[in-house]
Structures are given as structure tokens and as C-alpha cells.
Design a protein around this motif. Structure first.
Motif, PDB file in Angstrom:
ATOM      1  N   VAL A  11       0.747  18.381   2.588  1.00 35.06           N
ATOM      2  CA  VAL A  11       0.044  19.448   2.783  1.00 35.06           C
ATOM      3  C   VAL A  11       0.673  20.669   1.802  1.00 35.06           C
ATOM      4  CG1 VAL A  11      -0.724  21.628   4.377  1.00 35.06           C
ATOM      5  CG2 VAL A  11      -0.637  19.303   5.213  1.00 35.06           C
TER       6      VAL A  11
ATOM      7  N   TYR B 189      -2.906   2.135  -4.140  1.00 32.51           N
ATOM      8  CA  TYR B 189      -2.308   3.200  -4.311  1.00 32.51           C
ATOM      9  C   TYR B 189      -3.201   4.651  -4.289  1.00 32.51           C
ATOM     10  CZ  TYR B 189       1.226   6.494  -6.093  1.00 32.51           C
ATOM     11  OH  TYR B 189       2.008   7.411  -6.082  1.00 32.51           O
ATOM     12  N   SER B 190      -2.894   5.422  -3.600  1.00 24.72           N
ATOM     13  CA  SER B 190      -3.404   6.647  -3.573  1.00 24.72           C
ATOM     14  C   SER B 190      -2.567   8.098  -3.860  1.00 24.72           C
ATOM     15  CB  SER B 190      -4.122   7.020  -2.193  1.00 24.72           C
ATOM     16  OG  SER B 190      -4.730   8.512  -1.962  1.00 24.72           O
TER      17      SER B 190
ATOM     18  N   ARG C 255       0.044  20.030  -1.992  1.00 19.55           N
ATOM     19  CA  ARG C 255      -1.359  20.554  -2.256  1.00 19.55           C
ATOM     20  C   ARG C 255      -1.327  21.801  -2.434  1.00 19.55           C
ATOM     21  NH1 ARG C 255      -5.458  16.938  -2.147  1.00 19.55           N
ATOM     22  NH2 ARG C 255      -6.617  18.706  -1.721  1.00 19.55           N
TER      23      ARG C 255
ATOM     24  N   TYR D 278      -2.917  12.993   1.152  1.00 23.81           N
ATOM     25  CA  TYR D 278      -3.575  13.155   2.296  1.00 23.81           C
ATOM     26  C   TYR D 278      -2.724  12.555   3.259  1.00 23.81           C
ATOM     27  CZ  TYR D 278      -7.312  15.688   0.056  1.00 23.81           C
ATOM     28  OH  TYR D 278      -8.383  16.427  -0.823  1.00 23.81           O
ATOM     29  N   PHE D 279      -3.453  11.284   3.826  1.00 28.02           N
ATOM     30  CA  PHE D 279      -2.531  10.368   4.505  1.00 28.02           C
ATOM     31  C   PHE D 279      -1.230   9.973   3.751  1.00 28.02           C
ATOM     32  CE2 PHE D 279      -1.814   5.476   5.487  1.00 28.02           C
ATOM     33  CZ  PHE D 279      -0.866   6.017   6.528  1.00 28.02           C
TER      34      PHE D 279
ATOM     35  N   TYR E 264       0.468   5.356   0.183  1.00 25.83           N
ATOM     36  CA  TYR E 264      -0.566   6.821  -0.001  1.00 25.83           C
ATOM     37  C   TYR E 264       0.444   7.996  -0.466  1.00 25.83           C
ATOM     38  CZ  TYR E 264      -4.061   3.740   1.747  1.00 25.83           C
ATOM     39  OH  TYR E 264      -5.266   2.761   1.946  1.00 25.83           O
TER      40      TYR E 264
ATOM     41  N   HIS F 255      -6.245   7.208  -8.005  1.00 22.30           N
ATOM     42  CA  HIS F 255      -5.938   5.880  -6.875  1.00 22.30           C
ATOM     43  C   HIS F 255      -6.543   4.725  -7.926  1.00 22.30           C
ATOM     44  CE1 HIS F 255     -10.223   6.586  -6.902  1.00 22.30           C
ATOM     45  NE2 HIS F 255     -10.440   5.527  -6.314  1.00 22.30           N
TER      46      HIS F 255
ATOM     47  N   TYR G 169      -7.212  13.422   7.717  1.00 23.50           N
ATOM     48  CA  TYR G 169      -6.036  14.241   6.814  1.00 23.50           C
ATOM     49  C   TYR G 169      -6.909  14.886   5.698  1.00 23.50           C
ATOM     50  CZ  TYR G 169      -3.193  10.483   8.878  1.00 23.50           C
ATOM     51  OH  TYR G 169      -2.602   9.544   9.837  1.00 23.50           O
TER      52      TYR G 169
ATOM     53  N   ASP H   1      -8.464  11.715   3.703  1.00 24.04           N
ATOM     54  CA  ASP H   1      -8.479  10.407   4.359  1.00 24.04           C
ATOM     55  C   ASP H   1      -8.664   9.951   5.770  1.00 24.04           C
ATOM     56  OD1 ASP H   1      -7.609   9.627   1.732  1.00 24.04           O
ATOM     57  OD2 ASP H   1      -5.432   9.475   2.319  1.00 24.04           O
TER      58      ASP H   1
ATOM     59  N   LEU I  32       1.992  -1.323  13.746  1.00 26.42           N
ATOM     60  CA  LEU I  32       1.529  -0.034  13.077  1.00 26.42           C
ATOM     61  C   LEU I  32       0.456   0.608  13.819  1.00 26.42           C
ATOM     62  CD1 LEU I  32       1.461  -1.658   9.370  1.00 26.42           C
ATOM     63  CD2 LEU I  32       3.592  -0.617  10.622  1.00 26.42           C
TER      64      LEU I  32
ATOM     65  N   MET J 106     -12.274   4.642  -1.485  1.00 32.36           N
ATOM     66  CA  MET J 106     -11.479   3.385  -1.534  1.00 32.36           C
ATOM     67  C   MET J 106     -11.304   2.928  -0.161  1.00 32.36           C
ATOM     68  SD  MET J 106      -7.724   2.633  -3.485  1.00 32.36           S
ATOM     69  CE  MET J 106      -6.730   4.065  -2.318  1.00 32.36           C
TER      70      MET J 106
ATOM     71  N   GLU K 265       3.939   7.783   7.489  1.00 34.34           N
ATOM     72  CA  GLU K 265       3.934   7.635   8.895  1.00 34.34           C
ATOM     73  C   GLU K 265       3.958   6.120   9.476  1.00 34.34           C
ATOM     74  OE1 GLU K 265       0.050   9.371  10.329  1.00 34.34           O
ATOM     75  OE2 GLU K 265       0.485  11.005   9.089  1.00 34.34           O
ATOM     76  N   LEU K 266       3.965   5.201   8.483  1.00 34.05           N
ATOM     77  CA  LEU K 266       4.077   3.837   9.011  1.00 34.05           C
ATOM     78  C   LEU K 266       5.486   3.340   8.917  1.00 34.05           C
ATOM     79  CD1 LEU K 266       0.684   2.379   7.371  1.00 34.05           C
ATOM     80  CD2 LEU K 266       1.234   3.365   9.589  1.00 34.05           C
TER      81      LEU K 266
ATOM     82  N   THR L 108       0.781  -1.076   0.014  1.00 32.16           N
ATOM     83  CA  THR L 108      -0.029  -0.178  -0.116  1.00 32.16           C
ATOM     84  C   THR L 108       0.845   1.224  -0.106  1.00 32.16           C
ATOM     85  OG1 THR L 108      -0.071  -0.017   2.359  1.00 32.16           O
ATOM     86  CG2 THR L 108      -1.697  -1.326   1.198  1.00 32.16           C
TER      87      THR L 108
ATOM     88  N   TYR M 230      -3.242  11.365  -3.836  1.00 33.82           N
ATOM     89  CA  TYR M 230      -3.991  12.595  -3.350  1.00 33.82           C
ATOM     90  C   TYR M 230      -3.500  13.235  -2.264  1.00 33.82           C
ATOM     91  CZ  TYR M 230      -7.773  10.229  -6.289  1.00 33.82           C
ATOM     92  OH  TYR M 230      -8.531   9.845  -7.283  1.00 33.82           O
TER      93      TYR M 230
END
Lengths: 404, 404
Positions: free
Chosen positions: A258, A230-231, A261, A235-236, A155, A213, B331, B320, B241, B149, A240-241, A153, A233
Motif C-alpha cells: 500500500v 509473477y505480478s 502505491r 496488491y497481494f 506477488y 505481470h 487487495y 487481487d 498456506l 491472470m 503473507e505465505l 509464484t 502490481y
């Protein structure tokens, strides 16, 4: 080949070239001998910097006896045309992802390479990353038993990176541009032979004319499944992971999404945005004032850690694998342990070295045109499955070659 | 109903009852008036503890005029039979997941409930968790635009929890036992109406006779996709996570997976293991010496944080969502912010309260038998898709009811 240095011509002196050329110029086994572009000042700069030939058309450049191989870094929709032009002149070709925008194009490229006895390499993807290669090595060793499942995954901020709308449209948003990374990773780990694809991809932000996405299920011939998400956009952030580490091994700015964007928003909309963006892009292209710079891109020095193209978890009979900041975590009968992986050479350098070895020493090329075609087939199957809302069976897959 | 307290009969005094009965006994609006089991000492204990009727068969218990509703907590393969027996005697029924092991059974259960004018509730799943409900509320509010999604992944230790092989077999490993949690979460978030499923599930550890993992792609009628990944092999722990937080809101022991595997290994194999396990299970059942205890289970006090059934990421047009330790991270355009969610009542208590309100005040039940049947249909479609290696189209789906 008239010398042991590979004489490389560059097709397209755009943003990719702005980033790539300084890296390639450092490699002792490659000589930049030619370039083709429409921008006179970029050609002039290239001519001065490398004492090289410059051309207004790729076709003309391919007539040069001083070019052994061509790096195709043009807009996506011209990859096939220029690759074929070069291959037909018996130039080896390395072509940026996506290698083409249709299977017919990819097939014609492979046919041209084979008919002319030259090498075709589909370029850089994150399956070249050392941790991904190490995962494949462990899977293949059988130390953890059979492979059972792959999940990956990511993002990130792709849709708000400063690509013109035209590029976003031609690459079907993230699907043809980012899909090759994720799919190459999964195909490498799973052995290459994808049987079928079921997926959805869609345009989530109508102000950008491409799919932002996708969610994809694919199954290998041997029935191992993989889930891909897959995203683009912004946002998240999957960072972070993954300890805040990005795809260049850099420590990511937590505000990166941020900022990406905001930057994009600052460009306005419609033709305003197109104009604003074009003037920025010109700065970032080869021959521009800030070649290789990239707003919203990598936010720290690269290679602080291993690169992370999102979060990938591999499930085997006797254990799981995922990346640690500088290597892999192996979870098995005895618990969790970490193995360190040397950073080694950059993925991009590994690619060029493989290309060079393939040409000069006739060693097999891992990501050859057939491999790239198979990965492209998966990308296109994502789009087809999304459009038809049904599973798509594949027919152009090839196994992972026996290359280390 | 002859009183405002709901008079509940317990069908099956096993491990589930060992955990549940103390929780239910605390609820002022429920009176435990009867139990049925085959274990005489458990019945005796129940009779003493609750001054209640006890029976050797569920059918007999259902003849009692002192039972308004039956909690079916028997082995999975008897859920349908005992639920129908109770429904036909006009008892309301709450049945543990999986509500049944085939769609025909689930349909017969719903038909029995409807014919007899009583309520059927499919029991506890993690879609009752406050953060999941809050996610649904935000999606439904439209504050983040359209849902695009859903991705949810969970790596835990289910296969090495102390279930007898028979239970693992009857629940098709993780698919019917754990699938309902993950699928309920996804169906709640996505609105309920799943169009089709493509998945693989398989037995990764041949020493256990049930599917230990699955990868699933599902698509809702409105074309929103969801990817689900579940592994029960106790290697990687998704808790890594999610701030080490488990599905009870507890701080998980980082060694929990290794310990679960070691415990399981300590049981030996074959009939040795079956005997060893049976003697442990007897301790953990209602009426045993350590009712509700559970090796390899929750490792700390529950409700320290919000419960996490793995990692769920929701992608909407304008933002998200994912869980934070005590609420949600949102987010959006402005970056990342956290909203705190009151812990509120336990998910299990919420379930019983809903059941009570449904019966006594005729309020709609969210997880009714039709909802449970739809979730079961997805579970079974995972198995069918895995067996046939093709997409499965669904026909028993229901939307999320308009219940808060």
C-alpha cells in the motif's frame, strides 16, 4: 592482473551503485580503482572516497591500466555496449541483470569475452540464495528421487518502485528486470536446459509503459515442467505465505505494498512524475544525499532470515521441498522436517567472491555469460510467446555447470 | 415429471453413493425411487431404506416409469454408457466427474440429451464453492477492472486415497479425477473460453498406474493466462498456506498426508493390496458396514470454514483476490480487506438444487453437459500436451452461462 586484489572500475554510479559500492568497498580482495559516469559530483565523491580515477565515459575508463575488471551498472540498454567495450580492452566484466536486452547483444558479449580471453559474469540473481542452492543440492543428490515439477509464484511491488518510465520500458516491465531472478531459480533447480516456453505477459497498468505481470510454463529437455507466476502490481503480497519474510531476509512491513502505491501516486503523473522521480532518484544514487535508500524497498534489517524470492515448491518422486524461515522444509515418507541453513555470506558477496575466484584462481564461474544468455533467452521467449500466443522453442540453453 | 418431487434413480451404489445418498435423502424435493448395482446386499438395503425399486442393470432401471432422473455414480468408464442409456429413455441425468473419459463420449452424451429433450448435468466440482462463485461475481462486476491472470495450486494426497489401481488408471490418475475441480474453478473465473493448453502430467509413483501430478498453462480466448499446478503425492500440503483448511471447509489434520501414505503402505502391494483395498472399499460403499467413511479423507467436521480446493490467486487490473478462512481477501488501492461469505448451502446440495430447478422449472443449468465437455476437453488436452510435448488448441469450449 598486476596484484592479488582485483582492481574494479564501476561503469555507472546510479542507484545500483549507491547500494553496491558500500558493500563492495568492505571486501578485502577488491579495490575500487575507477568509475565512469556523467554526473560530475558523483565522480568527485568517488575520487575522494577511493582515491580513484574517474572518467566521463566507460570507454575511457577501459583504457586505464589500473582496471582489471568492470562492474557494469548502467541503464539496461547500455549493458551490452559497455560490457563489450570493456571486454575488448581485456577487462573482465560483471554485468547487472538483465545482461542485455536482446539475444544478439548477449551473443556479442560472450563472443567478445571468449575472443579476448577474459571472464564475463552475469550478475546477481536470487538463485544465489542459500536455500535455493540447497534445494539444488538435494535434487542433485537424488535423495528424493527424480525431480518432477517446479512451481514458483511471486506477488510484489515492482511496478511501483521508483524506476523512471524509461527504465520500465527498456526492461519490458518485470520481464527482463525480475524474470532473471525467477528464471535463474527455476533453471538452477531444473538443471538449466529449457526446451520451450509458453507464456503471457502484459501491461496491466497503462500508466506504466512495461509489462507488470507474467504467467509462464516452461519445460526442460528431460520433460520436467515449471510454472512461474509473477505480478508486480503491489496488491497481494506473497510475503503473507512466507512468514512475512522478503527477498533480503527482512521482516516485511505488511503495509509495504500500500505504501509503495501511495508513494508512487504522490509523484503525480506524466512529466510531473518524471521530475519528482528524478529528484528522488538523484538522492538515492551514488553521490546523492541518501545513496542506496529506496522508497518502498526493504522495510526492515536484512538477513533476519533466509531471503525469499516468492514461494517456490519443488516436487520430487519421493518428497517435496520449500523454504522455511531459516532453511528448508523437506516433506517425505516420514512427514515434514526442517533443515537449518547457515546464513553464510550475502548473495551479493557470494557473487563477487565467485567473480574474484574466477579471475584470480581461474575457477569456473557459475553465472557466466552463457548462463546469463540462456536465462535472457527465456525472458525474451516469455515476451515472444505472449506476442505470438504460441509456444517458443529455445536454442541457447546451457546446463547447470558442475560448480558447487 | 409426474410429481413435484424429482424421482431419482441411482446408477451405482459404490463409495460415492455411500457418501451421497444420506445427503440426498435429506432433500425434501428429491425422492430416491430406484437403484441399480451388482451387489445384492446393497440393493436389498436400498430397497428397505427407501421402499424403492432395485435393479441389476442400469438399462433395466431406465425402463421404470417411476424414475424421472438418474444419478450416474458408476466407475468412470461406464459414465457415458449409462448416461446415454438413461437419456435415451428420456431420463434427466446428473453424472459425476469426469463426465466421460473421451470427447467422443461426451459429445454422444450431449447429443443424446438434446435429441431426447432432457437435461444433462455434469456433477459436483469445487467451482460450486461459495468463495469461487463470489470471486467470479467480483471479476464480472468490473470493480477491480479487467482480469489479468489466475494462479491455482494444490498439493494433496489423491494418489494415496483408497482408490483401486483400476480407477486410478481409468481416470489417468489425478488428471480426469481432480483436474475437473481445478479446471472448472479456472474456467469459471476466466469466463470459460479456453483457447489452448500447454501442460505436463506424469506418473511419479510407478506403484500407481496413473498420473500423479500436472503443471498446466492455459490461455483464454481474450488472452488471460492461468497457471495450474496439482500434485497428489501427499508430501507438502497446501493446507499449510490456507490456515489448515481443507476442501470440505474442515480443519485438516497436519498429519493427514503422512497418515494417508502410511495407510496406503499398510495395504501391501500387488494383488495383496488389491484384496485388502477391496475389503475396505466394501465397508465404505453404500450397503457396507461404514458407508461414506474414507481413510485419509476429511479429518474434521466439515463446514467449519469455507472450502479450499488449494490456493487460488486472481490478479486484476485494480486488485487481487484470494480466499480468507471464511470469505475473501480483496487487495486493492486501499490495502487488504476481508469480505465474509455466508456458508449457505453445501456445494453438493447447490448442485442438486440446480438440477431440480433445471428440470422442474426449466431454469438453465450452469454445469450442463456442454460445460462439462469443455472442462473434459481441457483435462484431455493436458494429457495430449504432455504426450506430444506441444501446445494443444481447443475447439469445444463454451462461455460461462448467464446464471447467477
Amino acid at each position: 592482473m598486476t596484484s592479488q586484489r582485483l582492481r574494479l572500475g564501476f561503469a555507472g554510479l546510479g542507484m545500483a551503485a549507491g547500494r553496491l559500492i558500500p558493500e563492495i568497498a568492505r571486501l578485502p580482495y577488491i579495490q575500487l580503482t575507477a568509475a565512469a559516469d556523467l554526473r560530475a559530483h558523483a565522480l568527485e565523491r568517488f575520487r575522494e572516497e577511493f582515491k580513484a580515477e574517474v572518467y566521463n565515459s566507460v570507454e575511457e575508463m577501459c583504457e586505464s591500466p589500473n582496471v582489471d575488471a568492470v562492474y557494469v551498472a548502467t541503464p539496461h540498454e547500455f549493458h551490452a555496449r559497455y560490457s563489450i567495450a570493456a571486454l575488448q580492452k581485456r577487462k573482465h566484466v560483471i554485468v547487472e541483470k538483465p545482461m542485455a536486452i536482446s539475444i544478439d547483444e548477449a551473443r556479442a558479449m560472450n563472443a567478445a569475452a571468449e575472443e579476448n580471453g577474459v571472464k564475463l559474469m552475469s550478475g546477481h540473481t536470487h538463485s544465489f540464495d542459500p536455500p535455493i542452492r540447497k534445494m539444488r543440492e538435494i535434487i542433485k543428490s537424488g535423495a528424493l528421487g527424480r525431480l518432477l515439477m517446479i512451481s514458483t509464484t511471486y506477488y510484489k511491488d515492482h511496478i511501483y518502485r521508483p524506476f523512471p518510465d524509461h527504465d520500465i520500458k527498456m526492461s519490458r516491465g518485470v520481464v527482463l528486470n525480475q524474470g532473471p531472478h525467477q528464471i535463474d531459480i527455476v533453471r538452477l533447480l531444473g538443471g538449466g536446459m529449457v526446451k520451450s516456453v509458453r507464456a503471457m505477459a502484459a501491461i496491466g497498468d497503462p500508466s506504466r509503459p512495461g509489462e507488470g505481470h507474467y504467467a509462464c510454463y516452461l519445460e526442460f529437455e528431460d520433460s520436467v515442467p515449471a510454472n512461474l507466476v509473477y505480478s508486480g502490481y503491489a496488491y497481494f503480497d506473497t510475503g503473507e505465505l512466507t512468514w512475512g519474510i522478503g527477498e533480503g531476509g527482512e521482516q516485511k512491513d505488511p503495509e509495504r505494498h500500500v505504501k509503495a502505491r501511495k508513494f508512487f501516486k504522490s509523484l503525480g503523473s506524466g512529466s510531473d512524475r518524471a521530475k519528482q522521480l528524478e529528484s528522488r532518484l538523484e538522492e538515492w544514487r551514488y553521490g546523492g544525499s541518501k545513496p542506496g535508500a529506496w522508497a518502498g524497498g526493504d522495510s526492515g534489517p536484512r538477513k533476519q532470515h533466509q531471503p525469499f524470492f516468492g514461494l517456490t515448491v519443488v516436487t520430487c518422486e519421493k518428497g517435496d521441498l520449500r523454504q522455511s524461515p531459516d532453511g528448508l522444509f523437506i516433506y517425505d515418507e516420514d512427514g515434514k522436517r526442517e533443515i537449518h541453513i547457515p546464513k553464510g555470506i550475502d548473495a551479493r558477496e557470494a557473487e563477487l567472491q565467485e567473480f574474484y575466484e574466477g579471475i584470480v584462481n581461474d575457477r569456473p564461474i557459475f553465472h557466466d555469460g552463457r548462463w546469463g544468455q540462456a536465462t535472457l533467452e527465456v525472458c525474451l521467449a516469455i515476451l515472444q510467446s505472449a506476442a505470438e500466443r504460441q509456444e517458443v522453442t529455445l536454442s541457447h540453453q546451457v546446463p547447470v555447470p558442475n560448480v558447487s
